[in-house]
Design a protein around this motif. Sequence first.
Motif, mmCIF file in Angstrom:
data_model
loop_
_atom_site.group_PDB
_atom_site.id
_atom_site.type_symbol
_atom_site.label_atom_id
_atom_site.label_comp_id
_atom_site.label_asym_id
_atom_site.label_seq_id
_atom_site.Cartn_x
_atom_site.Cartn_y
_atom_site.Cartn_z
ATOM 1 N N SER A 1 0.830 -1.210 0.000
ATOM 2 C CA SER A 1 0.000 0.000 0.000
ATOM 3 C C SER A 1 0.862 1.256 0.000
ATOM 4 O O SER A 1 0.607 2.203 -0.753
ATOM 5 N N VAL A 2 1.873 1.261 0.847
ATOM 6 C CA VAL A 2 2.767 2.428 0.920
ATOM 7 C C VAL A 2 3.540 2.575 -0.382
ATOM 8 O O VAL A 2 3.639 3.674 -0.950
ATOM 9 N N THR A 3 4.078 1.470 -0.896
ATOM 10 C CA THR A 3 4.856 1.521 -2.135
ATOM 11 C C THR A 3 4.017 2.005 -3.302
ATOM 12 O O THR A 3 4.451 2.855 -4.092
ATOM 13 N N ASP A 4 2.813 1.493 -3.429
ATOM 14 C CA ASP A 4 1.947 1.855 -4.556
ATOM 15 C C ASP A 4 1.424 3.288 -4.459
ATOM 16 O O ASP A 4 1.002 3.865 -5.465
ATOM 17 N N SER A 5 1.450 3.873 -3.249
ATOM 18 C CA SER A 5 0.908 5.221 -3.071
ATOM 19 C C SER A 5 1.867 6.311 -3.538
ATOM 20 O O SER A 5 1.472 7.468 -3.679
ATOM 21 N N LEU A 6 3.128 5.958 -3.793
ATOM 22 C CA LEU A 6 4.094 6.955 -4.229
ATOM 23 C C LEU A 6 3.905 7.310 -5.700
ATOM 24 O O LEU A 6 3.267 6.579 -6.462
ATOM 25 N N VAL A 7 4.479 8.442 -6.072
ATOM 26 C CA VAL A 7 4.429 8.891 -7.465
ATOM 27 C C VAL A 7 5.661 8.350 -8.192
ATOM 28 O O VAL A 7 6.779 8.426 -7.666
ATOM 29 N N TYR A 8 5.436 7.817 -9.406
ATOM 30 C CA TYR A 8 6.538 7.257 -10.184
ATOM 31 C C TYR A 8 6.620 7.939 -11.541
ATOM 32 O O TYR A 8 5.644 8.521 -12.031
ATOM 33 N N PHE A 9 7.803 7.887 -12.142
ATOM 34 C CA PHE A 9 7.995 8.470 -13.464
ATOM 35 C C PHE A 9 8.763 7.486 -14.346
ATOM 36 O O PHE A 9 9.475 6.614 -13.810
ATOM 37 N N PRO A 10 8.627 7.586 -15.687
ATOM 38 C CA PRO A 10 7.622 8.366 -16.414
ATOM 39 C C PRO A 10 6.202 7.939 -16.002
ATOM 40 O O PRO A 10 5.990 6.784 -15.606
ATOM 41 N N GLU A 11 5.273 8.831 -16.087
ATOM 42 C CA GLU A 11 3.928 8.610 -15.549
ATOM 43 C C GLU A 11 3.256 7.383 -16.136
ATOM 44 O O GLU A 11 2.580 6.629 -15.423
ATOM 45 N N THR B 1 9.535 10.078 1.462
ATOM 46 C CA THR B 1 8.234 10.239 2.131
ATOM 47 C C THR B 1 7.706 8.931 2.727
ATOM 48 O O THR B 1 6.561 8.870 3.153
ATOM 49 N N VAL B 2 8.545 7.913 2.755
ATOM 50 C CA VAL B 2 8.098 6.596 3.222
ATOM 51 C C VAL B 2 7.612 6.639 4.665
ATOM 52 O O VAL B 2 6.542 6.103 4.997
ATOM 53 N N ALA B 3 8.378 7.257 5.564
ATOM 54 C CA ALA B 3 8.006 7.292 6.983
ATOM 55 C C ALA B 3 6.654 7.971 7.178
ATOM 56 O O ALA B 3 5.804 7.493 7.944
ATOM 57 N N PHE B 4 6.431 9.083 6.482
ATOM 58 C CA PHE B 4 5.153 9.793 6.597
ATOM 59 C C PHE B 4 4.007 8.919 6.116
ATOM 60 O O PHE B 4 2.947 8.856 6.758
ATOM 61 N N ARG B 5 4.194 8.238 4.999
ATOM 62 C CA ARG B 5 3.110 7.437 4.432
ATOM 63 C C ARG B 5 2.797 6.211 5.296
ATOM 64 O O ARG B 5 1.657 5.772 5.373
ATOM 65 N N ILE B 6 3.817 5.659 5.944
ATOM 66 C CA ILE B 6 3.556 4.565 6.875
ATOM 67 C C ILE B 6 2.641 5.040 8.000
ATOM 68 O O ILE B 6 1.652 4.380 8.350
ATOM 69 N N ASN B 7 2.968 6.186 8.582
ATOM 70 C CA ASN B 7 2.146 6.738 9.653
ATOM 71 C C ASN B 7 0.740 7.039 9.173
ATOM 72 O O ASN B 7 -0.242 6.862 9.907
ATOM 73 N N TYR B 8 0.619 7.475 7.924
ATOM 74 C CA TYR B 8 -0.691 7.773 7.357
ATOM 75 C C TYR B 8 -1.536 6.513 7.277
ATOM 76 O O TYR B 8 -2.713 6.500 7.689
#
Length: 312
Positions: A281-291, A303-310
Motif C-alpha cells: 500500500s505504501v509503495t503503490d501510493s508513491l508517485v513514479y515516473f515516467p507517468e 516520504t516513506v516514513a510519513f506514508r507509513i504513519n498515514y
Amino acid sequence: MAGGLVLLFLLLVGTGRCWELPAFHCNLYNSCECGFRPDLNALDCDLSRNVFGQHLAREQLVKALKVFVATDRPSKPLVLSFHGWSGTGKTFVSSLLVKHLYRDGNRSPYVHRFSPILHFPHAQNVNQYKEDLKQWIQGNLTACSRSMFLFEEMDKMHPGLIDVIAPFLGSSWVVFGSNYKKAIFVFVSNSGGEAINNVALNFWRGHKDREEIQLSDVVPAITKAVVADQEHGFWQSEIIEQNLIDVIVPFLPLRPNHVRYCVRSELEQMGLASEEDLVHSVTDSLVYFPEDERVFSSTGCKTVAFRINYYL
C-alpha cells in the motif's frame, strides 16, 4: 621540554581547563587523530544492508576511503561530491560515513555541516560569508587535521562562495600546525540527478540490468549538468576547473522494489511487523515516473516514513 609540558598540565588543571591539553598536543605534535576511528568493513556492511539500489555509491565510497585511510601522508584532502535525485540516500549515506569514521559519530566536534539556507542565506552578504567560511575551515583544521566538512544542497549555494575553500582542497596550501591533507570534504547536491535518471531509464528501456551501469556512464552527464547550471554553487568554480574533486558519487533513481525495501526497513526501525499489505500500500501510493511507465520513484524513499504513519 618535558618539564614545561608537566608545568602546563598543572596550570591547566589548576584553572579547571585541562580539556585544552589534547588540542595543544594535537597542534604541537600533529599526531592527534581527533576520534577518527574508521571501520570500513562496518561501513560496507551498513551500506549493503540499509542503502538500496546504489551499487555505484557503495563501490566508489568504500574504495576511495580504503585508499585514503591507508595512506599515512595523503597528497591532498579527500574530496567527495554526491549527486542524485531527492530521496535516493545522499544525506543518509553521509550520516553513515560520520558514524563509521568517527568514534563519537554524529556527536563528534570534528564533523562540521554547512547548509546554504541556514548558514549563507543572503546573497548580498557573500563577501562576509567567504571570510567567515575561510576562517572557520582554517581554524578547525588547525584544531584537528582529521576534520570532516559536509556541504549540503550545493545546488542552492551562492555561486562563487565555495571557491574560498579551493586552496584547502589542493596539495600546496599550508595550515600552520596541521596536516590538513588528512581532512575529508563532502559536497551534496541534487544537481545532475535528472541526467543520472535519464541514463538509468535508457538502461531500463534497453533491457539492461541496473547493476551494469558504470561510473563512466553517468559522470560525464553529471559534470555537464553541474557546469551548465548558473545557479549551482560550482558554477564557474575553481574547484571544478582545477579538478579538485577526487570522486563523484552518483545516486541512481529507485525502482519500486527498492522502495519496498525502504518500507520494510522503516517498519523494522519502528518496531512494527512488516505486513505485506501495508508494504504494498505504501509503495503503490508513491508517485513514479515516467507517468505512463511508473519505472522510478519521484521522491525515492523520502516520504516513506510519513506514508507509513498515514496508513497506520
